[in-house]
Structures are given as C-alpha cells and as structure tokens.
Scaffold this motif. Structure first.
Motif, PDB file in Angstrom:
ATOM      1  N   PRO A  50       0.809  -1.222   0.000  1.00  0.00           N
ATOM      2  CA  PRO A  50       0.000   0.000   0.000  1.00  0.00           C
ATOM      3  C   PRO A  50       0.849   1.282   0.000  1.00  0.00           C
ATOM      4  CG  PRO A  50      -0.923  -1.563   1.541  1.00  0.00           C
ATOM      5  CD  PRO A  50       0.385  -2.141   1.080  1.00  0.00           C
ATOM      6  N   PHE A  51       2.017   1.230   0.635  1.00  0.00           N
ATOM      7  CA  PHE A  51       2.851   2.432   0.663  1.00  0.00           C
ATOM      8  C   PHE A  51       3.531   2.667  -0.678  1.00  0.00           C
ATOM      9  CE2 PHE A  51       2.139   1.542   5.078  1.00  0.00           C
ATOM     10  CZ  PHE A  51       1.976   2.805   5.619  1.00  0.00           C
ATOM     11  N   TYR A  68       2.053   1.861  -3.521  1.00  0.00           N
ATOM     12  CA  TYR A  68       0.909   2.425  -4.258  1.00  0.00           C
ATOM     13  C   TYR A  68       0.800   3.924  -3.985  1.00  0.00           C
ATOM     14  CZ  TYR A  68      -4.064   2.973  -5.537  1.00  0.00           C
ATOM     15  OH  TYR A  68      -5.252   3.376  -6.083  1.00  0.00           O
ATOM     16  N   LEU A  69       0.871   4.282  -2.691  1.00  0.00           N
ATOM     17  CA  LEU A  69       0.694   5.689  -2.316  1.00  0.00           C
ATOM     18  C   LEU A  69       1.836   6.571  -2.799  1.00  0.00           C
ATOM     19  CD1 LEU A  69      -0.703   5.452   1.324  1.00  0.00           C
ATOM     20  CD2 LEU A  69      -1.905   6.138  -0.742  1.00  0.00           C
ATOM     21  N   TYR A 102      -3.143  -6.636  -8.303  1.00  0.00           N
ATOM     22  CA  TYR A 102      -3.151  -5.971  -7.003  1.00  0.00           C
ATOM     23  C   TYR A 102      -4.545  -6.002  -6.377  1.00  0.00           C
ATOM     24  CZ  TYR A 102      -1.904  -2.591  -3.380  1.00  0.00           C
ATOM     25  OH  TYR A 102      -1.664  -1.979  -2.182  1.00  0.00           O
ATOM     26  N   LEU A 115      -5.408  -7.593  -2.824  1.00  0.00           N
ATOM     27  CA  LEU A 115      -6.052  -6.854  -1.735  1.00  0.00           C
ATOM     28  C   LEU A 115      -7.326  -7.557  -1.272  1.00  0.00           C
ATOM     29  CD1 LEU A 115      -5.681  -3.137  -2.904  1.00  0.00           C
ATOM     30  CD2 LEU A 115      -4.528  -4.206  -0.980  1.00  0.00           C
ATOM     31  N   HIS A 126       1.648  11.295   2.494  1.00  0.00           N
ATOM     32  CA  HIS A 126       1.870  10.045   3.211  1.00  0.00           C
ATOM     33  C   HIS A 126       3.331   9.769   3.451  1.00  0.00           C
ATOM     34  CE1 HIS A 126      -2.328   8.940   3.114  1.00  0.00           C
ATOM     35  NE2 HIS A 126      -2.325   9.515   1.941  1.00  0.00           N
TER      36      HIS A 126
END
Lengths: 262, 266
Positions: free
Chosen positions: A142-143, A145-146, B15, B19, B258
């Motif tokens: 996920p990181f 992706y981000l 992906y 997920l 982020h």
C-alpha cells in the motif's frame, strides 16, 4: 536569550534521543556485560555477531525477507497504481479504499487477521514462509501504491500519446515513456517497503515459522533471555545499523545536493 | 484506442485480487469469528464478554490512557521543535530535521533495548514506575513520527499572515493562537494519527521494558496463543472500530501527504 533557550531545548532533545544509542555504541567496544565501569577495549561483541551462525542467519533472513517482500510489493503496488489510474472512478476508489486499510490499521490486527485467514481457514503451514511473505507484502505494497499515485498525477500524458502516434505499441510506450516518468515514486516506494519490513515486529510474530526470527522478534526474545554474550552482541548490531543509516542518509543527501547544483 | 485503454486498466487486476484476498477477506473472517462461538453458531457472547470482563475493559481504558498521555507528551515536545525548525532561517535546516528523524530508521526493538539499559541505570528496577516508563518508551519510539508531519505543515506557513496579524495589533501570543495554530492543524492531526493508534497497540515497548503486557495489542496475542480465535477476533474488531472512528474523524483535516510511518523523502 530567547534564541539561546530555543537552541538549548533542541540540543537537550537531541541528546536524549541519541544518548541511549551512543552509550550502547561505546559499550559495544568493551567486554562489560552491563553499563558501568569500562574495563577496556574489546571487539568480542563484533566477533560474536559475525561468527555466531544463529545471529548471522537471523540477520541474513531479515534482509532477504525485507528485499524479497519489497520487490513483490513494488511490482504489485506499481501495477495497481498504474491500472487504477487508468480505470474509471468507481474501481479506482475501490482500490484506493482497500489500499488504505493496512495503512491505517494497527499492525497487530493486520497480522492477526492474515494469520487467522491463512492458518485457520486455509490451513496453510506457517513453516512454508508463505504467510510471512504475504504479511510483509500486505504491510508494504500500500505504501508503494501511495508513493506512485502522485507521480502518475504529475505525469505529462501527451508524451504517451506522442509515443503511440509515432507507432510504439502500448507495452513499449508503458516501458519507455510512463515507467521512467514515475520511476522516482517507484524507487521511494521500494525504499519505504524495505524499511517497513525491516522494522516490523507485529506481522512477523503472527506469521513467521517457529524457527525463523527477524531482528525485531529476535531482539525481543533476547532481552528476556539471560545470554549476556548475545545481549551485548546486539549492542554491536545496533551500532552497525546506526552507522549504516547515517551513511545512507549522508550519501543520499550529498546526491540530492549535487543534483540541485547541476 | 478503446482496446488500448482496456489493456492499461487491466494492470490493476493482480493488485486488486491480492487486496481482496489478503486485506478484505481477513477482515471478513475476523468479523465472522467475532460473532460466532466455538460451534460456529451466531453469538454475541464475545461482545458481551468484552464489555463485562474487568480484565478486557480495564485493558481498553489503560491503553487509551497510555495513548492519550503519549500523544500529549509527544505533541508538547514535537510542536516546539517543528515550529522552531520551520521558522528558523538557518542554512542547514533540512539537515537538522534529519537529525531528529534518523532514529526512525533504526529498528525500534534495538532502540528500546538501548533505552532500557539507560533507564535501568537511572531507576534501578523498571517495574517500580510502570506507567512512567511506558510513556517514556512510547515517546522515545514515536517522537520522530510526530515531528515530521508538523514540520512539513509549518514550513508552508505564510510569513505574511503572521506579519499582517502583528501589524493589525495582535500580540505574539494571540497571533500564535489565532493564526499559526489553526494553520498548523493538519500537521498536528497527522502527527496525532502517527502516534495515538500505535501507542494503543504497541505492546512490545511494555513487554521489553518490564515484561508487562497490559495493553490492547497483547490481549489479542494472549487469546491467540490460547487458540481462542473468537475472543481474539472480537478484540481485533473492537480495535478496528476504534481505528475506523478515529480515521473518519481525522480524515477531513489530514493532508494527502503520506510521508509518515517509516518514510521521509530526502
């Protein structure tokens, strides 16, 4: 006076942050098993660290897991970000929402839930390393992706169109035009994935084979154990990691400042 | 052209499947286990059990206390640092920020080991001050995560706004409360997110400092090692709901940045 107070405050905080690490670094070069009077210089801790197979295997395992899971995470996360970017709004939001779950979720819950699914429902054996790798990919992808998504948004779309007009196949255009433009995001995502995996304790402890340890799980067990030679060898490990981190940071900063000047 | 767009879009299939299998499915399994009993029948016993057992509800409150105090202590230390750094005109500002952030990349168990050695020298037996030591350990662990988002937000603070406020007669204190503080809110919120939730669940800090595990995260572990997956799932679900509420509450303030949690763009 005011300025002095500010500087003084900052220095105090820096000292508190670094004191434990630096004191252990000093003691890692002695043969004392406790913080106290120093008896003399010794490299015994470093010798133990590099000769004990238990320790070297643990360190190698941690590094291999970190890079292995980071490679898988980078591929999955980048493909996901690319695909989602070109999808319609609804699937894009769906992927974005699912992607956000491991980011905000507590690692204990992530680790526990993966473990329950794979072991209780699917009956996969932990000793296959499969749950461990999946857990680390869930943590890191996920990181990736981000960090890729913002680069896709900044990308100049007309370059891709131009490549297609000039007769490139979509795969070639993807490889030669899009990937180079989002490469910084992929690289920083990979870096993030490696550090997340290296630092993880919670997911590892729920998904690892019983005989396997990463640095985190090993250190936690070692602090409870009574083996002082292992305990002090870990001081040496902490010192080495500290030096590596400083070196990486310095090199990357130098590189960045050279790039800025050019 | 139409066919081509279809191709690129399909890149997200692996992906998405991943997920669904390893993020969504585990959550569904947890919800299923939380609301069933040993025979696989629907039951709310686990839920009732959680809120009636003094052990679990006590742990929840103790974890909340730890999280709140840790967050406040981190805020009180990190905000001044971020503010001073962001407002200062020194040349090597980013280097000084890095000094505060570097510990983030050193494995946290090794850092806590180091802290433990030092605290033992100072205090003798760590078990005498469990709450204090927990707060020290958590703050030591999470402080860099708090400094970074606040620094990034404060860096964007427009100096002319502060000048305008003081030109219009606001005292420095008033300028701070009315201008700087509201404008730095997104950074404060993301800092709180980075610290609050982890300090509620990070049982390793307590475990390493003085072998105590009286915190939400370890509760899951204790049920897990007893093969009680139903109660364990209920604890996980309750944590998940707390996280969800917390995220929804903070989401509107947070910037889409982020860089936290282990990563800094250097």
């Amino acid at each position: 006076m005011k300025k002095f107070a500010k500087v003084f405050f900052m220095i105090i905080v820096i000292l508190i942050i670094y004191a434990p690490i630096l004191i252990l670094a000093v003691y890692s070069f002695t043969d004392s098993a406790n913080i106290g009077p120093i008896h003399g210089f010794s490299l015994n801790n470093y010798k133990t660290l590099f000769t004990s197979t238990e320790l070297t295997e643990m360190i190698a395992g941690t590094v291999i897991l970190a890079f292995g899971s980071a490679i898988i995470s980078t591929i999955l996360g980048t493909l996901g970000a690319l695909g989602a970017f070109y999808s319609k709004k609804f699937p894009q939001m769906g992927i974005g929402a699912m992607n956000q779950v491991p980011v905000v979720n507590a690692d204990v819950v992530t680790g526990f839930s993966i473990c329950i699914l794979l072991i209780a429902v699917f009956g996969i054996d932990k000793s296959t390393y499969l749950p461990l790798v999946i857990g680390h990919v869930v943590l890191s992808a996920p990181f990736v992706y981000l960090s890729v998504v913002p680069k896709l948004k900044q990308m100049d779309n007309s370059l891709y169109e131009a490549a297609m007009d000039l007769g490139a196949s979509s795969a070639t255009a993807l490889r030669k035009v899009i990937i180079p433009q989002i490469a910084p995001g992929i690289v920083s995502g990979f870096g993030l994935a490696v550090t997340l995996s290296l630092d993880d304790y919670f997911i590892t402890t729920y998904t690892k084979p019983a005989t396997f340890d990463t640095i985190s799980t090993y250190v936690v067990n070692a602090t409870k154990g009574s083996q002082t030679d292992i305990k002090t060898a870990l001081w040496a490990l902490s010192t080495i990691i500290f030096v590596i981190v400083i070196l990486v940071v310095v090199v990357m900063n130098l590189k960045a400042s050279i790039k800025d000047k050019a | 052209m139409k066919k081509l767009r279809l191709n690129r879009k399909h890149l997200c299939i692996p992906y998405s499947v991943f997920l669904l299998c390893f993020v969504v499915a585990p959550l569904l399994v947890i919800i299923f286990y939380a609301f069933t009993n040993g025979e696989g029948k629907f039951s709310i016993d686990n839920l009732v059990g959680f809120f009636t057992s003094p052990n679990t509800i006590g742990t929840l409150f103790y974890s909340l206390c730890i999280a709140i105090v840790t967050t406040i202590v981190c805020l009180l230390i990190a905000y001044p640092i971020a503010y001073i750094l962001a407002r200062s005109k020194i040349k090597y500002k980013s280097t000084v920020v890095l000094i505060f952030v570097i510990p983030m990349w050193i494995n946290f168990t090794l850092r806590i080991t180091a802290l433990k050695e030092i605290l033992t020298i100072i205090e003798g037996n760590l078990a005498f001050h469990p709450f204090l030591n927990t707060i020290i350990g958590m703050t030591y662990d999470f402080l860099p995560f708090m400094i970074l988002p606040m620094y990034t937000t404060l860096l964007k603070l427009d100096n002319s706004l502060l000048e305008a406020a003081s030109d219009l007669g606001a005292s420095p204190v008033k300028t701070f409360i009315k201008v700087s503080l509201p404008l730095s809110l997104p950074g404060i919120i993301s800092g709180i997110v980075m610290v609050f939730l982890p300090s509620m669940t990070n049982y390793v800090v307590l475990d390493m400092l003085y072998n105590s595990t009286y915190i939400m995260g370890s509760l899951i572990g204790s049920y897990f090692s007893a093969y009680d997956w139903h109660n364990g799932s209920m604890i996980a679900l309750i944590l998940l709901i707390i996280i969800l509420v917390f995220t929804l509450f903070t989401n509107k303030y947070e910037e889409d940045d982020h860089t936290g949690r282990g990563g800094v763009k250097i």
